[in-house]
Design a protein around this motif. Sequence first.
Motif, PDB file in Angstrom:
ATOM      1  N   PRO A  20       0.810  -1.229   0.000  1.00 23.92           N
ATOM      2  CA  PRO A  20       0.000   0.000   0.000  1.00 23.92           C
ATOM      3  C   PRO A  20       0.836   1.268   0.000  1.00 23.92           C
ATOM      4  N   LEU A  21       2.024   1.214   0.589  1.00 23.40           N
ATOM      5  CA  LEU A  21       2.880   2.395   0.565  1.00 23.40           C
ATOM      6  C   LEU A  21       3.232   2.760  -0.868  1.00 23.40           C
ATOM      7  N   GLU A  22       3.552   1.753  -1.674  1.00 18.55           N
ATOM      8  CA  GLU A  22       3.967   2.015  -3.048  1.00 18.55           C
ATOM      9  C   GLU A  22       2.786   2.297  -3.967  1.00 18.55           C
ATOM     10  N   VAL A  23       1.733   1.454  -3.897  1.00 17.20           N
ATOM     11  CA  VAL A  23       0.609   1.606  -4.824  1.00 17.20           C
ATOM     12  C   VAL A  23      -0.235   2.829  -4.476  1.00 17.20           C
ATOM     13  N   LEU A  24      -0.677   2.927  -3.230  1.00 15.27           N
ATOM     14  CA  LEU A  24      -1.527   4.049  -2.844  1.00 15.27           C
ATOM     15  C   LEU A  24      -0.706   5.329  -2.669  1.00 15.27           C
ATOM     16  N   GLY A  25       0.513   5.176  -2.181  1.00 15.93           N
ATOM     17  CA  GLY A  25       1.348   6.355  -1.981  1.00 15.93           C
ATOM     18  C   GLY A  25       1.725   7.047  -3.276  1.00 15.93           C
ATOM     19  N   ARG A  26       1.745   6.304  -4.383  1.00 14.48           N
ATOM     20  CA  ARG A  26       2.099   6.881  -5.682  1.00 14.48           C
ATOM     21  C   ARG A  26       0.884   7.304  -6.497  1.00 14.48           C
ATOM     22  N   ALA A  27      -0.304   6.916  -6.082  1.00 16.22           N
ATOM     23  CA  ALA A  27      -1.517   7.227  -6.851  1.00 16.22           C
ATOM     24  C   ALA A  27      -1.721   8.740  -6.926  1.00 16.22           C
ATOM     25  N   ARG A  28      -2.099   9.197  -8.126  1.00 17.39           N
ATOM     26  CA  ARG A  28      -2.280  10.626  -8.356  1.00 17.39           C
ATOM     27  C   ARG A  28      -3.648  10.906  -8.956  1.00 17.39           C
ATOM     28  N   LEU A  29      -4.170  12.088  -8.651  1.00 18.88           N
ATOM     29  CA  LEU A  29      -5.420  12.563  -9.222  1.00 18.88           C
ATOM     30  C   LEU A  29      -5.107  13.393 -10.466  1.00 18.88           C
ATOM     31  N   PRO A  30      -6.105  13.680 -11.284  1.00 18.44           N
ATOM     32  CA  PRO A  30      -5.870  14.562 -12.431  1.00 18.44           C
ATOM     33  C   PRO A  30      -5.225  15.870 -11.976  1.00 18.44           C
ATOM     34  N   GLY A  31      -4.172  16.253 -12.668  1.00 19.33           N
ATOM     35  CA  GLY A  31      -3.438  17.448 -12.254  1.00 19.33           C
ATOM     36  C   GLY A  31      -2.214  17.121 -11.428  1.00 19.33           C
ATOM     37  N   GLY A  32      -2.096  15.858 -11.009  1.00 19.86           N
ATOM     38  CA  GLY A  32      -0.895  15.431 -10.306  1.00 19.86           C
ATOM     39  C   GLY A  32      -0.962  15.445  -8.800  1.00 19.86           C
TER      40      GLY A  32
END
Length: 313
Positions: A20-32
């Motif tokens: 979760p640190l890698e997958v969720l921690g790297r997730a971005r919304l539109p605009g970054g």
Amino acid sequence: MHRVVVLALPGTIAFDLATPLEVLGRARLPGGRPAYRVEVCGTAPVVDAGPVRLATDQGLDALAGAGTVIVPGRHDPESPVPAVALDALRAAAAAGARLASICVGAFTLAATGLLDGRRATTHWAAAERFRAAFPAVRLDPGVLYVDSGQFVTSAGATAGVDMCLHLVRRDHGAAAAADASRLAVAPLHRDGGQAQFIARPAVPADAGLAPVLQWLREHADRDLSLADVAAHAGLSVRTLNRRFRAEAGVTPMQWLAEARIRRAQELLETTDHGVDRIAHLAGFASPTNFRAQFKRACGVTPRVYRTSFRGLV
């Protein structure tokens, strides 16, 4: 911002915690903008995680106000869970947090009693121990993850990645999930109902049946009967069946069917052959028979299986 807190208990599996640190921690919304703020909390400032030690961000009070709490597995999932951690998980759930487990982290989550009467999953190899410990939970060990709303459980290892991508999709939509999957270099979507693709444990190389099993692997594409296998083994059909059940845990024809499925999986993953061609090379009587047996064994069609394992976005 959605706040995710990962719970690090003594004996935490580092891979599960890092997912979760890698997958969720790297997730971005539109605009970054970051999709989540991911934190780690523990029962102590330093927690052992197998051969490494982890310094946690904060204590269990961090669970208060979390949007999602993720519970990684532990190397000994049946070891007692600190009562303060169970109380903190119950309090987080009562406050409306979503609770999710990775692999045998389901043992920890189930120890709270919050999964009683609910459908859940865990690593297939721990299924019988889980059933014995938590008979009130409706365990489904044949799927990658189960989302029952407030509680989400996943199977072992990379199924935790699938679950995290599912959470991104659920929280922020398909575009954010697609971006997260690219960063994780993972298939965009393996459905939670997809089978865990369990490979039967290998029979020891020095087992008496080892030469017969090797011959079956090499000739799985042939139209073999039980009598053919018995003749090659130099045994009666009755003795062959008894030996297979004792050493392999299945009948000869069941073992052959599983070997054909495994061969088909390899071909789907590593070649561009069409499904009909793979059915022939793996030893199935017809493409229709192959599709039916593959779906029954793996929970998805051959085409979906290939997309899952080769369709990186």
